[in-house]
Design a protein around this motif. Structure first.
Motif, PDB file in Angstrom:
ATOM      1  N   ASP A  67      59.284 -33.064  91.003  1.00 54.38           N
ATOM      2  CA  ASP A  67      59.357 -31.790  91.744  1.00 54.38           C
ATOM      3  C   ASP A  67      58.421 -31.806  92.951  1.00 54.38           C
ATOM      4  OD1 ASP A  67      57.040 -31.583  90.160  1.00 54.38           O
ATOM      5  OD2 ASP A  67      57.158 -29.400  90.085  1.00 54.38           O
ATOM      6  N   THR A  68      57.251 -32.345  92.771  1.00 53.63           N
ATOM      7  CA  THR A  68      56.254 -32.297  93.845  1.00 53.63           C
ATOM      8  C   THR A  68      56.544 -33.320  94.933  1.00 53.63           C
ATOM      9  OG1 THR A  68      54.681 -31.495  92.245  1.00 53.63           O
ATOM     10  CG2 THR A  68      53.766 -32.379  94.291  1.00 53.63           C
ATOM     11  N   THR A  86      58.848 -24.064  91.014  1.00 48.77           N
ATOM     12  CA  THR A  86      57.643 -24.165  90.177  1.00 48.77           C
ATOM     13  C   THR A  86      56.388 -23.780  90.973  1.00 48.77           C
ATOM     14  OG1 THR A  86      56.998 -26.462  90.620  1.00 48.77           O
ATOM     15  CG2 THR A  86      58.823 -26.144  89.070  1.00 48.77           C
ATOM     16  N   ASP A  87      55.234 -24.179  90.444  1.00 48.42           N
ATOM     17  CA  ASP A  87      53.938 -23.877  91.091  1.00 48.42           C
ATOM     18  C   ASP A  87      53.885 -24.330  92.556  1.00 48.42           C
ATOM     19  OD1 ASP A  87      54.114 -26.521  90.086  1.00 48.42           O
ATOM     20  OD2 ASP A  87      51.936 -26.741  90.085  1.00 48.42           O
ATOM     21  N   ARG A  95      55.385 -21.647  85.309  1.00 46.23           N
ATOM     22  CA  ARG A  95      55.633 -22.311  86.596  1.00 46.23           C
ATOM     23  C   ARG A  95      55.201 -23.776  86.565  1.00 46.23           C
ATOM     24  NH1 ARG A  95      59.436 -19.618  89.371  1.00 46.23           N
ATOM     25  NH2 ARG A  95      58.902 -17.455  89.662  1.00 46.23           N
ATOM     26  N   GLY A  96      54.615 -24.234  85.464  1.00 40.45           N
ATOM     27  CA  GLY A  96      54.288 -25.653  85.320  1.00 40.45           C
ATOM     28  C   GLY A  96      53.110 -26.128  86.151  1.00 40.45           C
TER      29      GLY A  96
END
Ligand code: R7I
Ligand code: MG
Ligand code: MG
Length: 299
Positions: A257-258, A49-50, A85-86
């Protein structure tokens, strides 16, 4: 001491794997459903993602022009932006403004007047420790790159927690020693308070439950509710398999995710690429070639 290929690849792939393997579990039902539909390549590889996109932008910008230039980087961030990419809502708006020609200095304060305190600067900051071996230079680079989208002091200090932790892991300091170093740099009370909690848990050897982690450290999208969480999860799992750490992050939920990208990059830096899961993710070759570019750049 020069960096090994293992450390460089471990740092970058730890981040991308955490991001790609954590992304299906981010947020609530709707976000997960959407990611089920768009979260893999046609070959079936997990997409990142981002978090990984902005990390690649950062490294590719420096490798392309040979140094850090905030305007070049701001343009790169803006041109790479894709809603799929969110990206965080505030960052998306800032990047669209920059792409439309607004200066990053004004765009960064156009959404939130004091700048965003999201974790978007922290999630891309670990790799700066590969480029800047000198601690003071690393602090300056982290601060400068954070300001392009995240001008709030909490976001900047969140980014410092991740880049400095990476720096000290490269120097093979132990987690308790790293915490002592971090506490010397951090000024925001809400971050110091969380570092104290982590210190307590690590020094007593207590393994906190997901409920305690969420309650005392957080699992959100802000820097203060995710960077200390990533530090704790990584520091308490440096000698456990990556998958075990990921499983704890998934149990905590929220910004999975982060938190997994930030914990993953710390874990990968400490343990090296070969210890990471062998899962092939999107654009594996591109990640390898950026890691190779970094290796040549820092030699
Ligand atoms: O920080 P940012 O780029 O978000 C990154 C997150 C990661 O989880 C990525 O994986 C992606 O999913 O998004 O995006 P921002 O929009 O700058 O900040 C994230 C969120 O923090 C915002 O959407 C707000 O909910 C909150 N936030 C604020 N709220 C009120 N006032 C950040 N700054 C403020 C503020 O000043
Ligand atoms: Mg993300
Ligand atoms: Mg996220």
């Amino acid at each position: 001491m020069s960096l090994s290929r293992e450390q460089i690849q471990g740092c970058l792939f730890g981040l991308a794997l955490g991001d790609a393997l954590g992304a299906p579990y981010e947020g609530g039902m709707l976000e997960r459903l959407l990611w089920k539909m768009i979260g893999s390549t046609k070959e079936g590889y997990a997409k990142w993602t981002d978090d990984t996109q902005m990390t690649l932008d950062l490294l590719e910008s420096i490798l392309e022009i040979g140094h850090l230039d905030e305007q070049h980087l701001a343009n790169k961030f803006a041109h790479s932006y894709r809603w799929r990419r969110g990206y965080g809502a505030g960052t998306a708006k800032i990047l669209k403004r920059i792409k439309a020609g607004e200066s990053f200095q004004t765009a960064a304060k156009a959404v939130y007047p004091n700048g965003s305190y999201g974790n978007g600067a922290a999630m891309r900051s670990s790799v700066l420790a590969l480029i800047y071996k000198d601690k003071q230079a690393l602090i300056e680079a982290t601060t400068k790159t954070a300001h392009i989208t995240h001008a709030h002091p909490l976001a900047v200090e969140g980014a410092l927690l991740i880049s400095l932790s990476t720096h000290f892991l490269l120097k093979q300091l132990s987690p308790p020693a790293i915490l002592v170093e971090l506490i010397a740099y951090i000024k925001q009370p809400s971050l110091i308070q969380r570092l104290d909690v982590i210190n307590d848990w690590l020094t007593t050897g207590y393994l906190a439950t997901p409920k305690e982690i969420i309650g005392l450290l957080g699992h959100g999208m802000t820097a203060e509710s995710s960077c200390p969480t990533a530090l704790y999860v990584a520091f308490s799992h440096l000698h456990q398999p990556f998958e075990q750490m990921l499983s704890l992050i998934i149990q905590c939920g929220g910004d999975v995710d982060t938190i997994a990208a930030m914990a993953g990059t710390l874990w990968g830096t400490a343990n090296g690429y070969k210890q990471l899961p062998k899962t092939i993710i999107e654009d594996y070759q591109r990640l390898l070639s950026v890691a190779e570019g970094v290796e040549k750049f820092v030699r």
